[in-house]
Enzyme design. Structure first.
Site, PDB file in Angstrom:
ATOM      1  N   ARG A  36       0.370  -2.306  12.398  1.00 27.26           N
ATOM      2  CA  ARG A  36      -0.323  -3.299  11.566  1.00 27.26           C
ATOM      3  C   ARG A  36      -0.738  -2.714  10.212  1.00 27.26           C
ATOM      4  O   ARG A  36      -1.846  -2.915   9.723  1.00 27.26           O
ATOM      5  CB  ARG A  36      -1.529  -3.905  12.305  1.00 27.26           C
ATOM      6  CG  ARG A  36      -1.145  -4.522  13.632  1.00 27.26           C
ATOM      7  CD  ARG A  36      -2.306  -5.188  14.329  1.00 27.26           C
ATOM      8  NE  ARG A  36      -2.553  -6.519  13.777  1.00 27.26           N
ATOM      9  CZ  ARG A  36      -1.885  -7.627  14.140  1.00 27.26           C
ATOM     10  NH1 ARG A  36      -0.898  -7.551  15.013  1.00 27.26           N
ATOM     11  NH2 ARG A  36      -2.192  -8.798  13.620  1.00 27.26           N
ATOM     12  N   GLU A  42       0.824  -1.214   0.000  1.00 26.60           N
ATOM     13  CA  GLU A  42       0.000   0.000   0.000  1.00 26.60           C
ATOM     14  C   GLU A  42       0.850   1.251   0.000  1.00 26.60           C
ATOM     15  O   GLU A  42       1.986   1.254   0.459  1.00 26.60           O
ATOM     16  CB  GLU A  42      -0.973  -0.013   1.196  1.00 26.60           C
ATOM     17  CG  GLU A  42      -0.340  -0.338   2.553  1.00 26.60           C
ATOM     18  CD  GLU A  42      -0.234   0.851   3.488  1.00 26.60           C
ATOM     19  OE1 GLU A  42      -0.034   1.976   2.981  1.00 26.60           O
ATOM     20  OE2 GLU A  42      -0.316   0.652   4.707  1.00 26.60           O
ATOM     21  N   ASP A  57      10.673 -11.487  -2.479  1.00 24.86           N
ATOM     22  CA  ASP A  57      10.072 -10.187  -2.776  1.00 24.86           C
ATOM     23  C   ASP A  57       8.633 -10.177  -2.293  1.00 24.86           C
ATOM     24  O   ASP A  57       7.800 -10.937  -2.789  1.00 24.86           O
ATOM     25  CB  ASP A  57      10.128  -9.918  -4.281  1.00 24.86           C
ATOM     26  CG  ASP A  57      10.012  -8.442  -4.635  1.00 24.86           C
ATOM     27  OD1 ASP A  57       9.311  -7.721  -3.896  1.00 24.86           O
ATOM     28  OD2 ASP A  57      10.603  -8.013  -5.637  1.00 24.86           O
ATOM     29  N   CYS A  62       7.427  -1.047  -1.727  1.00 23.48           N
ATOM     30  CA  CYS A  62       8.520  -2.026  -1.708  1.00 23.48           C
ATOM     31  C   CYS A  62       9.585  -1.732  -0.673  1.00 23.48           C
ATOM     32  O   CYS A  62      10.052  -2.636   0.030  1.00 23.48           O
ATOM     33  CB  CYS A  62       9.141  -2.164  -3.095  1.00 23.48           C
ATOM     34  SG  CYS A  62      10.050  -0.695  -3.671  1.00 23.48           S
ATOM     35  N   HIS A  89      12.985   0.047  -7.278  1.00 21.48           N
ATOM     36  CA  HIS A  89      12.404  -1.070  -6.541  1.00 21.48           C
ATOM     37  C   HIS A  89      13.476  -1.690  -5.658  1.00 21.48           C
ATOM     38  O   HIS A  89      14.662  -1.669  -6.001  1.00 21.48           O
ATOM     39  CB  HIS A  89      11.859  -2.113  -7.527  1.00 21.48           C
ATOM     40  CG  HIS A  89      11.315  -3.351  -6.882  1.00 21.48           C
ATOM     41  ND1 HIS A  89      10.270  -3.321  -5.989  1.00 21.48           N
ATOM     42  CD2 HIS A  89      11.676  -4.663  -6.995  1.00 21.48           C
ATOM     43  CE1 HIS A  89       9.998  -4.562  -5.589  1.00 21.48           C
ATOM     44  NE2 HIS A  89      10.848  -5.387  -6.180  1.00 21.48           N
TER      45      HIS A  89
END
Length: 276
Positions: free
Chosen positions: A68, A43, A128, A73, A111
Protein backbone atom coordinates in the site's frame (compact mmCIF):
# COMPACT_ATOMS: atom_id res chain seq x y z
CA UNK A 1 0.60 -15.85 -16.50
CA UNK A 2 0.99 -15.45 -12.76
CA UNK A 3 -1.72 -17.68 -11.18
CA UNK A 4 -2.16 -15.12 -8.41
CA UNK A 5 -2.72 -12.21 -10.82
CA UNK A 6 -6.56 -12.29 -10.79
CA UNK A 7 -6.60 -12.03 -7.00
CA UNK A 8 -3.94 -9.32 -7.12
CA UNK A 9 -6.02 -7.33 -9.62
CA UNK A 10 -9.06 -7.62 -7.34
CA UNK A 11 -6.93 -6.35 -4.45
CA UNK A 12 -5.58 -3.53 -6.67
CA UNK A 13 -9.13 -2.41 -7.47
CA UNK A 14 -9.97 -2.51 -3.76
CA UNK A 15 -6.84 -0.47 -3.02
CA UNK A 16 -8.00 2.37 -5.30
CA UNK A 17 -11.68 2.07 -4.37
CA UNK A 18 -12.78 0.97 -7.84
CA UNK A 19 -15.05 -1.78 -9.14
CA UNK A 20 -14.17 -3.99 -12.09
CA UNK A 21 -15.46 -2.17 -15.17
CA UNK A 22 -18.01 -3.88 -17.40
CA UNK A 23 -15.89 -3.07 -20.47
CA UNK A 24 -12.53 -1.41 -21.15
CA UNK A 25 -13.92 1.84 -22.53
CA UNK A 26 -12.96 5.50 -22.16
CA UNK A 27 -15.38 6.07 -19.29
CA UNK A 28 -13.80 3.25 -17.29
CA UNK A 29 -10.28 4.50 -18.06
CA UNK A 30 -11.16 7.99 -16.86
CA UNK A 31 -12.60 6.61 -13.61
CA UNK A 32 -9.62 4.33 -12.97
CA UNK A 33 -7.11 7.13 -13.55
CA UNK A 34 -8.93 9.49 -11.19
CA UNK A 35 -9.23 6.88 -8.45
CA UNK A 36 -5.56 5.96 -8.82
CA UNK A 37 -4.47 9.60 -8.59
CA UNK A 38 -6.53 10.27 -5.46
CA UNK A 39 -5.47 7.06 -3.71
CA UNK A 40 -1.94 6.01 -4.67
CA UNK A 41 0.64 8.69 -3.84
CA UNK A 42 3.39 9.92 -6.10
CA UNK A 43 6.44 9.40 -3.87
CA UNK A 44 10.19 8.88 -3.90
CA UNK A 45 10.50 7.55 -0.35
CA UNK A 46 12.34 4.36 -1.33
CA UNK A 47 15.30 6.47 -2.49
CA UNK A 48 15.55 8.09 0.96
CA UNK A 49 14.88 4.88 2.89
CA UNK A 50 17.64 2.96 1.15
CA UNK A 51 15.15 0.57 -0.44
CA UNK A 52 15.72 -1.05 -3.80
CA UNK A 53 13.53 -0.02 -6.76
CA UNK A 54 12.75 -3.07 -8.87
CA UNK A 55 11.17 -2.54 -12.29
CA UNK A 56 9.46 -5.90 -12.54
CA UNK A 57 5.71 -6.33 -12.69
CA UNK A 58 5.38 -8.52 -9.59
CA UNK A 59 7.60 -6.23 -7.51
CA UNK A 60 5.60 -3.18 -8.62
CA UNK A 61 2.29 -4.84 -7.76
CA UNK A 62 3.64 -5.96 -4.39
CA UNK A 63 4.67 -2.39 -3.56
CA UNK A 64 1.45 -0.71 -4.71
CA UNK A 65 -1.06 -3.37 -3.65
CA UNK A 66 0.36 -5.47 -0.82
CA UNK A 67 2.52 -2.77 0.81
CA UNK A 68 0.00 0.00 0.00
CA UNK A 69 2.75 2.37 -1.06
CA UNK A 70 3.15 4.68 -4.06
CA UNK A 71 6.15 5.41 -6.21
CA UNK A 72 7.56 7.64 -8.90
CA UNK A 73 6.54 7.43 -12.57
CA UNK A 74 8.21 4.14 -13.47
CA UNK A 75 6.54 2.41 -10.54
CA UNK A 76 3.03 3.84 -10.49
CA UNK A 77 2.59 3.96 -14.28
CA UNK A 78 4.24 0.55 -14.59
CA UNK A 79 1.80 -0.94 -12.09
CA UNK A 80 -1.16 0.93 -13.62
CA UNK A 81 -0.26 -0.59 -17.00
CA UNK A 82 -0.51 -4.10 -15.50
CA UNK A 83 -3.90 -3.27 -14.01
CA UNK A 84 -5.25 -1.85 -17.27
CA UNK A 85 -4.05 -4.79 -19.35
CA UNK A 86 -5.65 -7.24 -16.94
CA UNK A 87 -8.95 -5.36 -17.38
CA UNK A 88 -8.80 -5.63 -21.17
CA UNK A 89 -7.21 -2.32 -22.19
CA UNK A 90 -4.40 -2.33 -24.77
CA UNK A 91 -1.44 -0.51 -23.22
CA UNK A 92 1.88 0.64 -24.64
CA UNK A 93 4.68 2.04 -22.48
CA UNK A 94 6.10 5.30 -23.81
CA UNK A 95 9.24 7.18 -22.82
CA UNK A 96 9.37 10.93 -22.42
CA UNK A 97 11.84 13.67 -21.53
CA UNK A 98 10.72 16.35 -19.11
CA UNK A 99 11.05 20.03 -19.98
CA UNK A 100 13.02 21.73 -17.21
CA UNK A 101 12.40 25.22 -15.87
CA UNK A 102 15.24 26.42 -18.09
CA UNK A 103 13.57 24.94 -21.17
CA UNK A 104 16.07 22.13 -21.53
CA UNK A 105 14.91 18.58 -22.05
CA UNK A 106 15.82 15.92 -19.55
CA UNK A 107 17.49 12.58 -20.20
CA UNK A 108 15.97 9.86 -22.39
CA UNK A 109 13.60 7.71 -20.31
CA UNK A 110 13.18 10.65 -17.94
CA UNK A 111 9.51 9.75 -17.59
CA UNK A 112 7.15 6.86 -18.34
CA UNK A 113 3.65 7.43 -19.70
CA UNK A 114 1.00 5.12 -21.14
CA UNK A 115 -0.72 4.93 -24.51
CA UNK A 116 -4.06 3.24 -23.91
CA UNK A 117 -6.51 1.90 -26.47
CA UNK A 118 -10.12 1.21 -25.51
CA UNK A 119 -12.81 -0.94 -27.10
CA UNK A 120 -15.26 1.90 -27.83
CA UNK A 121 -13.52 3.44 -30.83
CA UNK A 122 -12.23 6.48 -28.94
CA UNK A 123 -8.66 7.49 -28.31
CA UNK A 124 -5.91 6.44 -28.29
CA UNK A 125 -5.46 7.99 -24.86
CA UNK A 126 -2.47 9.31 -22.93
CA UNK A 127 -2.93 7.98 -19.40
CA UNK A 128 -0.57 9.12 -16.66
CA UNK A 129 -0.71 8.64 -12.89
CA UNK A 130 2.96 9.47 -12.34
CA UNK A 131 3.72 13.02 -13.40
CA UNK A 132 3.24 14.93 -10.18
CA UNK A 133 0.66 17.68 -10.68
CA UNK A 134 -0.77 16.87 -14.11
CA UNK A 135 -4.02 16.16 -15.95
CA UNK A 136 -6.83 14.58 -13.98
CA UNK A 137 -8.27 12.81 -17.02
CA UNK A 138 -6.60 10.90 -19.85
CA UNK A 139 -5.75 13.10 -22.84
CA UNK A 140 -6.66 12.26 -26.44
CA UNK A 141 -3.32 11.58 -28.12
CA UNK A 142 -4.48 12.39 -31.66
CA UNK A 143 -6.29 15.60 -30.69
CA UNK A 144 -3.94 18.56 -31.26
CA UNK A 145 -6.45 21.17 -30.09
CA UNK A 146 -6.87 22.50 -26.55
CA UNK A 147 -8.22 19.86 -24.17
CA UNK A 148 -9.99 21.17 -21.07
CA UNK A 149 -9.33 19.31 -17.85
CA UNK A 150 -10.21 20.10 -14.21
CA UNK A 151 -6.47 20.73 -13.69
CA UNK A 152 -6.00 23.12 -16.61
CA UNK A 153 -5.92 23.40 -20.39
CA UNK A 154 -3.74 20.82 -22.11
CA UNK A 155 -2.56 20.48 -25.67
CA UNK A 156 -0.62 17.80 -27.50
CA UNK A 157 1.48 19.44 -30.21
CA UNK A 158 3.90 18.10 -32.80
CA UNK A 159 7.46 18.52 -31.54
CA UNK A 160 10.26 19.87 -33.74
CA UNK A 161 12.59 17.26 -35.24
CA UNK A 162 15.90 16.90 -33.42
CA UNK A 163 19.22 16.11 -35.05
CA UNK A 164 17.59 15.65 -38.44
CA UNK A 165 15.46 12.74 -37.14
CA UNK A 166 11.70 12.88 -36.81
CA UNK A 167 10.11 10.02 -34.88
CA UNK A 168 6.77 11.76 -34.50
CA UNK A 169 7.51 13.08 -31.00
CA UNK A 170 4.88 15.31 -29.43
CA UNK A 171 5.05 17.91 -26.68
CA UNK A 172 2.47 17.80 -23.91
CA UNK A 173 1.64 21.36 -22.85
CA UNK A 174 -0.30 22.68 -19.89
CA UNK A 175 -1.51 26.25 -20.04
CA UNK A 176 0.77 26.75 -23.03
CA UNK A 177 3.89 25.64 -21.14
CA UNK A 178 5.62 22.42 -22.28
CA UNK A 179 5.60 19.65 -19.70
CA UNK A 180 7.29 16.73 -21.44
CA UNK A 181 8.21 15.46 -24.91
CA UNK A 182 6.68 12.08 -25.69
CA UNK A 183 8.25 9.52 -28.02
CA UNK A 184 5.46 7.39 -29.59
CA UNK A 185 7.60 4.29 -30.18
CA UNK A 186 6.65 1.29 -27.96
CA UNK A 187 8.95 0.50 -25.06
CA UNK A 188 9.39 -2.35 -22.59
CA UNK A 189 9.62 -2.05 -18.82
CA UNK A 190 13.31 -3.03 -18.90
CA UNK A 191 14.04 -0.02 -21.12
CA UNK A 192 13.39 2.33 -18.19
CA UNK A 193 16.01 0.85 -15.85
CA UNK A 194 18.70 3.38 -16.76
CA UNK A 195 16.32 6.31 -16.24
CA UNK A 196 15.26 4.92 -12.87
CA UNK A 197 18.90 4.37 -11.87
CA UNK A 198 19.74 7.97 -12.79
CA UNK A 199 16.87 9.42 -10.81
CA UNK A 200 17.62 7.36 -7.72
CA UNK A 201 21.38 8.07 -7.68
CA UNK A 202 22.29 11.33 -9.46
CA UNK A 203 22.74 14.54 -7.44
CA UNK A 204 21.30 16.31 -10.50
CA UNK A 205 17.99 14.50 -10.06
CA UNK A 206 15.34 16.27 -8.02
CA UNK A 207 14.37 12.94 -6.52
CA UNK A 208 17.63 12.53 -4.59
CA UNK A 209 17.41 15.92 -2.91
CA UNK A 210 14.46 15.49 -0.60
CA UNK A 211 11.73 12.94 0.17
CA UNK A 212 8.32 13.84 -1.22
CA UNK A 213 4.91 12.19 -1.00
CA UNK A 214 1.99 13.74 -2.85
CA UNK A 215 -1.46 12.84 -4.15
CA UNK A 216 -4.49 14.40 -5.80
CA UNK A 217 -7.49 15.37 -3.71
CA UNK A 218 -10.97 16.23 -4.94
CA UNK A 219 -10.20 19.92 -4.45
CA UNK A 220 -6.47 20.14 -5.17
CA UNK A 221 -3.42 18.34 -3.86
CA UNK A 222 -1.71 17.39 -0.60
CA UNK A 223 2.07 17.04 -0.35
CA UNK A 224 4.45 16.09 2.44
CA UNK A 225 8.03 17.20 1.85
CA UNK A 226 10.35 16.66 4.77
CA UNK A 227 8.59 18.21 7.76
CA UNK A 228 6.35 20.46 5.66
CA UNK A 229 2.77 19.55 4.87
CA UNK A 230 1.39 21.52 1.93
CA UNK A 231 -2.28 21.56 1.04
CA UNK A 232 -3.56 23.13 -2.18
CA UNK A 233 -7.24 23.94 -2.60
CA UNK A 234 -7.87 25.58 -5.95
CA UNK A 235 -5.45 28.51 -6.10
CA UNK A 236 -4.97 28.64 -2.33
CA UNK A 237 -1.95 27.00 -0.74
CA UNK A 238 -1.44 26.32 2.95
CA UNK A 239 1.74 25.14 4.65
CA UNK A 240 2.04 23.47 8.05
CA UNK A 241 5.39 22.86 9.70
CA UNK A 242 5.44 19.51 11.51
CA UNK A 243 7.66 19.75 14.55
CA UNK A 244 8.37 16.17 15.55
CA UNK A 245 9.29 12.99 13.73
CA UNK A 246 6.19 11.35 15.15
CA UNK A 247 4.02 14.05 13.59
CA UNK A 248 5.62 13.37 10.22
CA UNK A 249 5.10 9.61 10.50
CA UNK A 250 1.49 10.23 11.51
CA UNK A 251 1.01 12.50 8.48
CA UNK A 252 2.27 9.76 6.17
CA UNK A 253 -0.32 7.41 7.66
CA UNK A 254 -3.22 9.86 7.80
CA UNK A 255 -2.90 11.55 4.42
CA UNK A 256 -1.30 8.86 2.26
CA UNK A 257 -1.92 5.53 3.98
CA UNK A 258 1.85 4.99 4.11
CA UNK A 259 3.05 3.31 7.28
CA UNK A 260 6.75 3.77 8.03
CA UNK A 261 8.77 2.79 11.08
CA UNK A 262 11.39 5.47 10.42
CA UNK A 263 11.68 8.74 8.55
CA UNK A 264 13.25 8.99 5.10
CA UNK A 265 16.50 10.94 5.18
CA UNK A 266 16.37 14.58 4.12
CA UNK A 267 19.12 15.99 1.90
CA UNK A 268 17.76 19.18 0.40
CA UNK A 269 15.13 21.87 0.40
CA UNK A 270 12.42 23.18 -1.90
CA UNK A 271 8.70 22.55 -2.06
CA UNK A 272 7.97 21.73 -5.70
CA UNK A 273 6.66 18.30 -6.62
CA UNK A 274 9.19 16.56 -8.89
CA UNK A 275 7.79 15.12 -12.10
CA UNK A 276 8.65 11.85 -13.75
Amino acid sequence: MDPDLPQTIDAYLERIGATRPARPDATALRELQLRHLTTVPFENLSIHLGEDIVLEEKALLDKIVADRRGGFCYEVNGAFAVLLRALGFRVTLLQARVHGDDGRLGIPYDHMALRVETDDGTGPWLADVGFGDHAQHPLALDDHTDQEDPRGTFRIAQAPAEGGEDHGDVDVLRGGAPQFRLDPRPRALDDFRVGAWYHRTSPDSGFTRSPVCSRFTTTGRITLKGHRLLTTVGEERHETQLESDQEVLAAYREHFGVRLDRLPSERGAGVSVPNG
